[in-house]
Design a protein around this motif. Structure first.
Motif, PDB file in Angstrom:
ATOM      1  N   GLY A 247      16.626  10.367   5.013  1.00  0.00           N
ATOM      2  CA  GLY A 247      16.166  11.413   5.914  1.00  0.00           C
ATOM      3  C   GLY A 247      14.907  11.082   6.671  1.00  0.00           C
ATOM      4  O   GLY A 247      14.405  11.914   7.431  1.00  0.00           O
ATOM      5  N   PRO A 249      12.951   9.964   9.565  1.00  0.00           N
ATOM      6  CA  PRO A 249      13.260   9.697  10.969  1.00  0.00           C
ATOM      7  C   PRO A 249      12.432   8.559  11.562  1.00  0.00           C
ATOM      8  O   PRO A 249      12.817   7.977  12.573  1.00  0.00           O
ATOM      9  N   GLN A 254      19.345   7.768   8.203  1.00  0.00           N
ATOM     10  CA  GLN A 254      20.069   8.844   8.864  1.00  0.00           C
ATOM     11  C   GLN A 254      19.609  10.228   8.421  1.00  0.00           C
ATOM     12  O   GLN A 254      19.011  10.373   7.360  1.00  0.00           O
ATOM     13  N   GLN A 255      19.900  11.222   9.256  1.00  0.00           N
ATOM     14  CA  GLN A 255      19.467  12.587   8.995  1.00  0.00           C
ATOM     15  C   GLN A 255      20.546  13.434   8.344  1.00  0.00           C
ATOM     16  O   GLN A 255      20.416  14.657   8.256  1.00  0.00           O
ATOM     17  N   LYS A 256      21.608  12.786   7.859  1.00  0.00           N
ATOM     18  CA  LYS A 256      22.680  13.529   7.201  1.00  0.00           C
ATOM     19  C   LYS A 256      23.180  12.729   6.011  1.00  0.00           C
ATOM     20  O   LYS A 256      23.350  11.511   6.086  1.00  0.00           O
ATOM     21  N   GLY A 259      27.242  15.313   3.645  1.00  0.00           N
ATOM     22  CA  GLY A 259      27.582  16.496   4.422  1.00  0.00           C
ATOM     23  C   GLY A 259      26.433  17.455   4.661  1.00  0.00           C
ATOM     24  O   GLY A 259      26.618  18.537   5.234  1.00  0.00           O
ATOM     25  N   ILE A 260      25.221  17.093   4.246  1.00  0.00           N
ATOM     26  CA  ILE A 260      24.053  17.972   4.380  1.00  0.00           C
ATOM     27  C   ILE A 260      23.117  17.412   5.445  1.00  0.00           C
ATOM     28  O   ILE A 260      22.723  16.245   5.391  1.00  0.00           O
ATOM     29  N   SER A 261      22.751  18.236   6.428  1.00  0.00           N
ATOM     30  CA  SER A 261      21.811  17.833   7.475  1.00  0.00           C
ATOM     31  C   SER A 261      20.382  17.992   6.973  1.00  0.00           C
ATOM     32  O   SER A 261      20.042  19.011   6.361  1.00  0.00           O
ATOM     33  N   LEU A 262      19.559  17.002   7.242  1.00  0.00           N
ATOM     34  CA  LEU A 262      18.174  16.992   6.760  1.00  0.00           C
ATOM     35  C   LEU A 262      17.194  17.190   7.907  1.00  0.00           C
ATOM     36  O   LEU A 262      17.481  16.836   9.050  1.00  0.00           O
ATOM     37  N   LYS A 263      16.031  17.735   7.577  1.00  0.00           N
ATOM     38  CA  LYS A 263      14.979  17.955   8.573  1.00  0.00           C
ATOM     39  C   LYS A 263      13.780  17.040   8.331  1.00  0.00           C
ATOM     40  O   LYS A 263      12.721  17.219   8.927  1.00  0.00           O
ATOM     41  N   VAL A 296      21.215  17.976  -2.271  1.00  0.00           N
ATOM     42  CA  VAL A 296      21.692  16.615  -2.015  1.00  0.00           C
ATOM     43  C   VAL A 296      22.036  15.920  -3.321  1.00  0.00           C
ATOM     44  O   VAL A 296      23.097  15.279  -3.448  1.00  0.00           O
TER      45      VAL A 296
END
Length: 306
Positions: A247, A249, A254-256, A259-263, A296
């Motif tokens: 996660g 950046p 990657q930010q996913k 199946g979970i999107s990360l901030k 996660v």
């Protein structure tokens, strides 16, 4: 009026601000450089330029400028306070919160919230009152905050002497053959990208110890201990050894995941061990992993069980 500070340079050859920082003063090097530029620092009773290189035996007088009343607005922002006494606070900072005001972040920072809650030490000046150490905006977890100058100096001295214990949990990309290890690689500002840090020959010493807690297909949960506290240290060291934090950046992941999107990066300052400045009591604080971090891990465990 603050009494002038006096000290003698023991080893020359470095810029004066660097020599003063190494002499144990609690102010940041940038603050010391500003004081030199503004004539608050005298060498052998004379002002010097910012570029002045200290010489062994130089007598330095520091006239600490009067602290101005802070212009930072106190804001009624909820805080997760893990511990508080007359000298210090331990807070659990959420992911996404900036620690102190800076360019682009004038409000809604941890400092804005702390000023509403309690008086803070003045050592770090107007924009970082009470802040003994920092963690990145998108890193969550425990921070110690000083409520008075005496406590701030004691906590900062302990941190500088590597006596404060800080343990982080991070989910990183890839798998480890070993169960534990140490990354010993100097860190400095990235030579091409001023917003990043990097492992650079001749940079400042940086040591990160790691222990494998759990293995997944393509990912590893680590417990990390900081022996030094360089900017972005864990994130830079993990990228350097080919295991960037999930996660992240800035340093390459990657930010996913599952199946979970990360901030932001899955990096949490979980445990903090410090000495109470007045009583000398050793105190240990722990914090739970953030909800998204646990989600996660649960998803990865479910995938492993299939």
């Amino acid at each position: 009026m603050v009494e002038p500070m006096q000290l003698t340079i023991k080893e020359g050859g470095k810029r004066l601000d660097a020599s003063l920082a190494e002499a144990g003063l609690q102010e940041s090097r940038s603050t010391l450089a500003a004081w030199i530029k503004n004539g608050h620092v005298l060498v052998n009773d004379r002002p010097v330029k910012s570029s002045y290189k200290a010489k062994a035996g130089d007598n330095v007088t520091i006239r600490v400028p009067e602290t101005k009343a802070t212009t930072i607005e106190a804001e009624n922002i909820p805080l997760d306070i893990v511990y508080e006494d007359d000298d210090l606070l331990v807070v659990n900072k959420p992911q996404g919160m900036v620690v102190h005001p800076a360019a682009g972040h004038a409000s809604k920072t941890l400092v804005n919230a702390l000023l509403y809650h309690a008086p803070l030490s003045s050592i770090n000046g107007e924009f970082r009152p009470g802040i003994v150490h920092r963690i990145d905006r998108d890193t969550s977890g425990l921070l110690m905050v000083a409520k008075n100058d005496q406590a701030h100096r004691a906590l900062a001295d302990e941190l500088k002497a590597h006596k404060t214990e800080r343990y982080y949990y991070a989910l990183v990309k890839g798998n480890f053959a070993e169960d534990d290890g140490t990354v010993d690689a100097p860190i400095a500002r990235h030579p091409k990208d001023r917003k990043k840090q990097a492992v650079v020959s001749g940079g400042r010493e940086a040591l990160t110890h790691f222990e494998v807690l759990e293995r997944f297909s393509g990912y590893t949960l680590l417990k990390l201990a900081l022996e030094t506290g360089r900017t972005h240290q864990i994130r830079v060291h993990m990228q350097y050894i080919g295991h960037p934090v999930v996660g992240d950046p800035t340093y390459g992941h990657q930010q996913k995941i599952a199946g979970i999107s990360l901030k932001g990066q899955l990096l949490h300052a979980k445990t903090l061990v410090l000495t109470q400045p007045k009583t000398g009591e050793k105190m240990t604080f722990d914090s739970p992993l953030p909800k998204i971090f646990e989600e996660v891990l649960s998803s990865l465990r479910a995938l492993e069980s299939k």
